[in-house]
Each structure stands twice: as structure tokens, then as C-alpha cells.
Design an enzyme around this catalytic site. Structure first.
Site, PDB file in Angstrom:
ATOM      1  N   ARG A 229       0.950  -1.243  -0.082  1.00 29.08           N
ATOM      2  CA  ARG A 229       0.059   0.157  -0.007  1.00 29.08           C
ATOM      3  C   ARG A 229       0.721   1.092  -0.187  1.00 29.08           C
ATOM      4  O   ARG A 229       1.886   1.426   0.734  1.00 29.08           O
ATOM      5  CB  ARG A 229      -0.914   0.034   1.273  1.00 29.08           C
ATOM      6  CG  ARG A 229      -2.022  -0.997   1.275  1.00 29.08           C
ATOM      7  CD  ARG A 229      -2.867  -0.677   0.116  1.00 29.08           C
ATOM      8  NE  ARG A 229      -3.942  -1.862   0.100  1.00 29.08           N
ATOM      9  CZ  ARG A 229      -4.122  -2.858  -0.670  1.00 29.08           C
ATOM     10  NH1 ARG A 229      -3.070  -3.353  -1.218  1.00 29.08           N
ATOM     11  NH2 ARG A 229      -5.159  -3.834  -0.675  1.00 29.08           N
ATOM     12  N   GLU A 258      -5.591   6.498  -6.969  1.00 30.01           N
ATOM     13  CA  GLU A 258      -5.518   5.583  -8.293  1.00 30.01           C
ATOM     14  C   GLU A 258      -6.885   5.867  -8.916  1.00 30.01           C
ATOM     15  O   GLU A 258      -7.825   5.759  -8.355  1.00 30.01           O
ATOM     16  CB  GLU A 258      -5.413   4.144  -7.673  1.00 30.01           C
ATOM     17  CG  GLU A 258      -4.082   4.029  -6.986  1.00 30.01           C
ATOM     18  CD  GLU A 258      -4.040   2.340  -6.643  1.00 30.01           C
ATOM     19  OE1 GLU A 258      -4.709   1.663  -7.121  1.00 30.01           O
ATOM     20  OE2 GLU A 258      -2.887   2.230  -6.082  1.00 30.01           O
ATOM     21  N   HIS A 277      -1.391  -1.015 -10.220  1.00 40.64           N
ATOM     22  CA  HIS A 277      -1.972  -1.713  -9.295  1.00 40.64           C
ATOM     23  C   HIS A 277      -2.376  -3.126  -9.797  1.00 40.64           C
ATOM     24  O   HIS A 277      -3.439  -3.436  -9.890  1.00 40.64           O
ATOM     25  CB  HIS A 277      -3.130  -1.147  -8.723  1.00 40.64           C
ATOM     26  CG  HIS A 277      -3.249  -1.582  -7.243  1.00 40.64           C
ATOM     27  ND1 HIS A 277      -3.823  -0.863  -6.257  1.00 40.64           N
ATOM     28  CD2 HIS A 277      -2.755  -2.705  -6.691  1.00 40.64           C
ATOM     29  CE1 HIS A 277      -3.783  -1.551  -5.268  1.00 40.64           C
ATOM     30  NE2 HIS A 277      -3.433  -2.774  -5.342  1.00 40.64           N
TER      31      HIS A 277
END
Length: 313
Positions: A229, A258, A277
Site C-alpha cells: 500500500r 488511483e 496496481h
């Protein structure tokens, strides 16, 4: 039941599960404010933490009865607010191997300058312009040694790397069983590492843990990899370290916002190797996510919800 699937970037939801008998709408683009798109939804399926479900959003969705997230943990859902608004939250299974595999894609890409050399190959650029870094004999530092950290460490050992690990509650017995050394602390771990990889769960103790002082412990030739993270690493301090070449580079799969804005500085730095991601984005994981999401919906309709997440867990 009216169901909306959010953030299905690849258009994979309908192809990976049998949604027959359900009224399903798929939204492929990210919506900063999804309330209007969800106004009639009784069920929403979200992918990981792409769209946060806050107390404010729950309050704007009076028809919502069921929220399903891929995986059995999602820090972007206000579970207390869900309960307050009468929304059942369910999860799905999620394989642990894909993020470990992507971690190694980033490590190898950094070590051998794959992005630079591949771009040159396709654009008619120079035939060899970089010199790679050896993995064998170098030190792999693991910040976190749970399922993912352990898996990454085993591959490091196979490459002939010296593997060292640290987390707040990690013991020597735990790491020695894997042929790994225990660092005395975070700064010690980062000071030793040629490649430092983050594998902690984001929480109050880990948020901002890798700060400017921690990054200053790293060697100028070392790389930081984060597939966990973004908030575990102080992003301002990371940008400063990368901008000033205080570390050799970073391999990143997670970001504070994001999708990352197009104008963000991380997109411009030559010592950043980044993916959007993708750690959990594999065919097998998507099958699990969407098939179990459909199972969750049917179980809820039958009055016997499964894989329920609560704020007291």
C-alpha cells in the site's frame, strides 16, 4: 436485484461468472463520484480499493442493501457506516501468489533496466545502454514476513540472495526457519538492503512507517519496491529521494491516488518502474472474485449471507 459492478477496467466481470437471473450493469471507467451511477443499485460489486465506500457515500445510497468486495479485507470500506445504513458487506477469496510474482517482475525489471532496454529495442535506440545489477550475492530486505513476504523471500534465496526481514512483531525463530536473518529494526533493514520490498498490511502503526529518516538509511545504489500500500511509504519523502537520486530507484504498484493523475511527478521520473496496481490482476484471481461475488449475491437473496465482513473483525 439490481447490481452494479464498478471499476471493471478490463471488462472481465461478465466473462468470468454466470450472472444469469441478475440485473447487472458494468461500469468500466473509474468514477470519482459514483453516487449517481449507483442511485438505483441494490447491490454493488467493487474491485479491491478502487472506489472507497465512505460514510458519506453510504448516506447517498438509500437503496443499497449489499456491497461485495474482492478479497476478504478492504480498508477503503467504512464497515461501521455500512452497518449503520443496513448494508451487508461480503468478500471473496483471493490468491496470495500473484502479488509476490509481480514483486519479482519489478525487482528483475529494476535490476536489469528492462523498461529502458525494451523501449530502445522498439524505437531503434542504442543496442545496450545499461549495466545490470546482480541479484546473486546482494541483500533482499523484506519489510513484513507474512504470506507474501515469505514467498518473496523464498525466491530471493533461490536467486542466491542474502535475505533479511523485519516487522514490529517478527521473531528470530520465525525467520530462521526460512533461512532468513532478522534485522534489529526498520533502519537496520533498509541500511542493509540492496533491494527493499514492502509487504506489510496498512494500519495505524504502518501508515507512513517508511519516512524520510528511514529512506535516508538506504544505500544510494539500493532500490525500494512497494506492492503493498502506498501510504506505508511517506510519498513526499519518496519523491524527494527519487528526485535527488538518493536511492537508485523504485518499483511501484500502489499509489496514494488511483488512477494516478497523468501529470503526477512519479510518471516523469526515469528511476521509477511502475505498474497500475496489477498485483492481484490475474486470470485466476478474476475468476475467483467474480464467481464468488455471484455466490455472495445468491446467498444474500436466500437470506443466508456468506463471507460477511464486519467492523468488529
Amino acid at each position: 436485484m439490481r447490481c452494479v459492478v464498478l471499476d471493471d477496467y478490463q471488462g472481465a466481470a461478465l466473462a468470468n461468472a454466470d450472472w444469469s437471473g441478475l440485473d447487472v450493469t458494468v461500469v468500466r471507467e473509474h468514477l470519482d463520484d459514483p453516487a449517481d451511477a449507483l442511485a438505483e443499485a441494490e447491490c454493488v460489486v467493487i474491485m479491491r480499493e478502487r472506489t472507497p465506500f465512505t460514510a458519506e457515500l453510504f448516506a447517498r445510497l438509500p437503496r443499497l442493501r449489499l456491497l461485495i468486495t474482492s478479497g476478504m479485507r478492504n480498508a477503503s470500506i467504512d464497515l461501521a457506516a455500512a452497518e449503520e445504513h443496513g448494508v451487508t458487506v461480503c468478500g471473496t477469496g483471493s490468491a496470495k501468489t500473484p502479488p509476490a510474482e509481480l514483486t519479482w517482475a519489478l525487482i528483475l525489471g529494476l535490476a536489469r533496466h528492462l523498461a529502458v532496454e525494451n523501449a530502445a529495442f522498439h524505437s531503434g535506440g542504442p543496442w545496450q545502454s545499461t549495466i545490470g545489477v546482480d541479484l546473486a550475492g546482494s541483500t533482499l530486505g523484506l519489510l513484513g514476513f507474512g504470506h507474501l513476504g515469505t514467498a518473496v523471500g523464498r525466491v530471493g534465496k533461490a536467486f542466491g540472495m542474502d535475505v533479511v526481514a523485519w516487522s514490529p512483531n517478527l521473531t528470530a525463530d520465525r525467520v530462521e526457519a526460512e533461512g532468513v536473518r532478522l534485522a534489529s529494526g526498520l533502519h537496520d533493514l533498509l541500511a542493509q538492503s540492496d533491494f527493499a520490498s514492502v509487504h506489510l498490511v496498512l494500519g495505524d502503526r504502518s501508515r507512513g512507517l517508511v519516512d524520510a529518516a528511514a529512506l535516508a538509511c538506504m544505500k544510494p545504489g539500493a532500490f525500494l519496491i512497494n506492492t503493498s500500500r502506498a501510504a506505508i511509504v511517506d510519498q513526499v519523502a519518496l519523491l524527494d529521494a527519487l528526485r535527488g537520486n538518493k536511492i537508485a530507484g523504485a518499483g511501484l504498484d500502489v499509489f496514494e491516488t488511483e488512477p494516478l493523475p497523468v501529470q503526477h511527478e512519479l510518471r516523469t521520473l526515469p528511476n521509477v518502474l511502475a505498474t497500475p496496481h496489477l498485483g492481484y490482476v490475474t486470470a485466476s484471481n478474476y475468476r475467483t472474485y467474480f464467481q464468488e461475488a455471484v455466490e455472495d449475491i445468491h446467498a444474500f437473496v436466500r437470506g443466508a449471507p456468506i463471507r460477511v465482513l464486519t467492523h468488529s473483525q
